[in-house]
Design a protein around this motif. Sequence first.
Motif, short mmCIF file in Angstrom:
data_model
loop_
_atom_site.label_atom_id
_atom_site.label_comp_id
_atom_site.label_asym_id
_atom_site.label_seq_id
_atom_site.Cartn_x
_atom_site.Cartn_y
_atom_site.Cartn_z
N SER A 5 13.96 14.11 4.09
CA SER A 5 13.76 14.03 2.52
C SER A 5 13.49 12.64 2.39
CB SER A 5 14.93 14.38 1.63
OG SER A 5 15.98 13.55 2.17
N ALA A 6 13.47 11.86 3.45
CA ALA A 6 13.12 10.50 3.37
C ALA A 6 11.52 10.19 3.18
CB ALA A 6 13.36 9.62 4.93
N VAL A 7 11.19 9.30 2.40
CA VAL A 7 9.52 9.03 2.13
C VAL A 7 9.35 7.70 2.76
CG1 VAL A 7 8.12 8.58 0.25
CG2 VAL A 7 9.82 10.19 0.21
N TRP A 8 8.05 7.62 3.39
CA TRP A 8 7.99 6.72 4.15
C TRP A 8 6.32 6.03 3.52
CZ3 TRP A 8 3.54 5.93 7.55
CH2 TRP A 8 3.55 4.53 8.09
N THR A 9 6.34 4.74 2.91
CA THR A 9 5.17 4.23 2.53
C THR A 9 4.82 3.36 3.72
OG1 THR A 9 5.53 4.55 0.19
CG2 THR A 9 3.91 2.91 0.96
N PRO A 10 3.43 3.37 4.17
CA PRO A 10 2.91 2.15 5.20
C PRO A 10 2.80 0.83 4.67
CG PRO A 10 1.29 3.97 4.47
CD PRO A 10 2.11 4.48 3.96
N GLY A 11 3.08 -0.05 5.14
CA GLY A 11 2.72 -1.32 4.49
C GLY A 11 1.37 -1.74 4.33
N ALA A 12 0.47 -1.09 5.23
CA ALA A 12 -1.19 -1.49 4.89
C ALA A 12 -1.75 -0.07 4.63
CB ALA A 12 -1.57 -2.26 6.07
N LEU A 13 -2.60 -0.16 3.58
CA LEU A 13 -3.19 1.04 3.30
C LEU A 13 -4.81 0.73 3.23
CD1 LEU A 13 -1.11 1.63 0.11
CD2 LEU A 13 -1.20 2.88 2.21
N ARG A 14 -5.56 1.55 3.53
CA ARG A 14 -7.18 1.86 3.41
C ARG A 14 -7.49 2.17 1.92
NH1 ARG A 14 -9.54 2.22 8.76
NH2 ARG A 14 -11.43 2.00 7.85
N GLU A 17 -6.55 5.48 0.36
CA GLU A 17 -4.77 5.37 0.26
C GLU A 17 -4.22 4.59 -0.72
OE1 GLU A 17 -4.41 4.13 4.26
OE2 GLU A 17 -3.82 6.21 4.90
N ALA A 18 -5.04 3.41 -0.81
CA ALA A 18 -4.61 2.28 -1.94
C ALA A 18 -4.90 2.83 -3.27
CB ALA A 18 -5.30 1.11 -1.77
N ALA A 19 -6.01 3.61 -3.59
CA ALA A 19 -6.27 3.86 -4.80
C ALA A 19 -5.28 5.23 -5.35
CB ALA A 19 -7.72 4.84 -5.01
N ARG A 20 -5.02 6.07 -4.26
CA ARG A 20 -3.96 7.09 -4.67
C ARG A 20 -2.65 6.48 -4.77
NH1 ARG A 20 -6.40 9.89 -0.76
NH2 ARG A 20 -5.08 9.18 0.92
N SER A 25 -8.69 6.66 -9.50
CA SER A 25 -9.68 6.99 -8.71
C SER A 25 -10.11 5.89 -7.51
CB SER A 25 -10.83 7.94 -9.24
OG SER A 25 -11.49 6.58 -10.04
N ALA A 26 -10.79 6.35 -6.75
CA ALA A 26 -11.44 5.11 -5.68
C ALA A 26 -12.42 4.32 -6.56
CB ALA A 26 -12.06 5.57 -4.68
N THR A 27 -13.16 4.76 -7.61
CA THR A 27 -13.96 4.11 -8.34
C THR A 27 -13.47 3.23 -9.30
OG1 THR A 27 -15.72 5.72 -8.10
CG2 THR A 27 -16.06 4.28 -9.93
N THR A 28 -12.12 3.53 -9.83
CA THR A 28 -11.39 2.65 -10.86
C THR A 28 -10.75 1.52 -10.21
OG1 THR A 28 -11.21 4.86 -12.57
CG2 THR A 28 -9.50 2.94 -12.41
N PHE A 29 -10.13 1.97 -8.92
CA PHE A 29 -9.49 1.26 -7.83
C PHE A 29 -10.47 0.01 -7.72
CE2 PHE A 29 -8.75 -0.54 -3.71
CZ PHE A 29 -7.10 -0.90 -3.85
N ASP A 30 -11.82 0.31 -7.17
CA ASP A 30 -12.71 -0.87 -6.89
C ASP A 30 -12.91 -1.65 -8.15
OD1 ASP A 30 -13.20 0.35 -4.60
OD2 ASP A 30 -15.05 1.42 -5.18
N VAL A 31 -13.11 -1.21 -9.37
CA VAL A 31 -13.14 -1.88 -10.58
C VAL A 31 -12.01 -2.81 -10.90
CG1 VAL A 31 -13.35 -1.90 -13.14
CG2 VAL A 31 -14.78 -0.36 -11.54
N LEU A 56 0.08 -4.58 -3.77
CA LEU A 56 -0.24 -3.59 -4.70
C LEU A 56 0.85 -3.12 -5.77
CD1 LEU A 56 -2.23 -0.98 -2.73
CD2 LEU A 56 -3.24 -2.50 -4.38
N GLU A 57 2.19 -2.92 -5.11
CA GLU A 57 3.49 -3.01 -5.69
C GLU A 57 3.53 -4.11 -6.91
OE1 GLU A 57 6.54 -0.68 -7.28
OE2 GLU A 57 5.33 -0.22 -5.84
N ALA A 58 3.48 -5.21 -6.54
CA ALA A 58 3.68 -6.36 -7.32
C ALA A 58 2.47 -6.59 -8.59
CB ALA A 58 3.34 -7.61 -6.52
N ALA A 59 1.24 -6.07 -8.14
CA ALA A 59 0.21 -5.94 -9.11
C ALA A 59 0.50 -5.08 -10.17
CB ALA A 59 -1.09 -5.71 -8.56
N LEU A 60 0.80 -3.67 -9.94
CA LEU A 60 1.30 -2.77 -10.84
C LEU A 60 2.23 -2.85 -11.80
CD1 LEU A 60 0.83 0.29 -8.31
CD2 LEU A 60 -0.68 -0.22 -10.09
N ALA A 61 3.39 -3.63 -11.19
CA ALA A 61 4.68 -4.05 -11.91
C ALA A 61 4.11 -5.34 -12.91
CB ALA A 61 5.66 -4.56 -10.95
N SER A 62 3.22 -5.73 -12.82
CA SER A 62 2.80 -6.87 -13.63
C SER A 62 1.71 -6.41 -14.89
CB SER A 62 2.17 -7.99 -13.20
OG SER A 62 0.88 -7.61 -12.63
#
Length: 82
Positions: A5-14, A17-20, A25-31, A56-62
């Motif tokens: 049941s453990a969830v693992w998030t990688p430290g670096a995302l392509r 993956e970063a958009a997800r 979406s990847a397009t919205t992520f780029d914008v 990304l977590e810090a940016a989303l939290a802001s």
Amino acid sequence: MSRASAVWTPGALRRAEAARYCAVSATTFDVMVRDGVLPQPRLVGDRIKVWLSADLEAALASLPPVGGETEGNSCDAAFGIR
């Protein structure tokens, strides 16, 4: 907690993956990256661009919450506290 049941998030995302991770979406992520809402990628080696999940977590939290409330909370507003 069991291992299954453990969830693992990688430290670096392509990019995809970063958009997800940001639930867009990847397009919205780029914008959002272009507009400075989300951080620029980091370079691994000569060509691999990655986003750190911590960045990304810090940016989303802001991001502002729904309703635009940025300080205090709804109870503060109800009692006229600023």
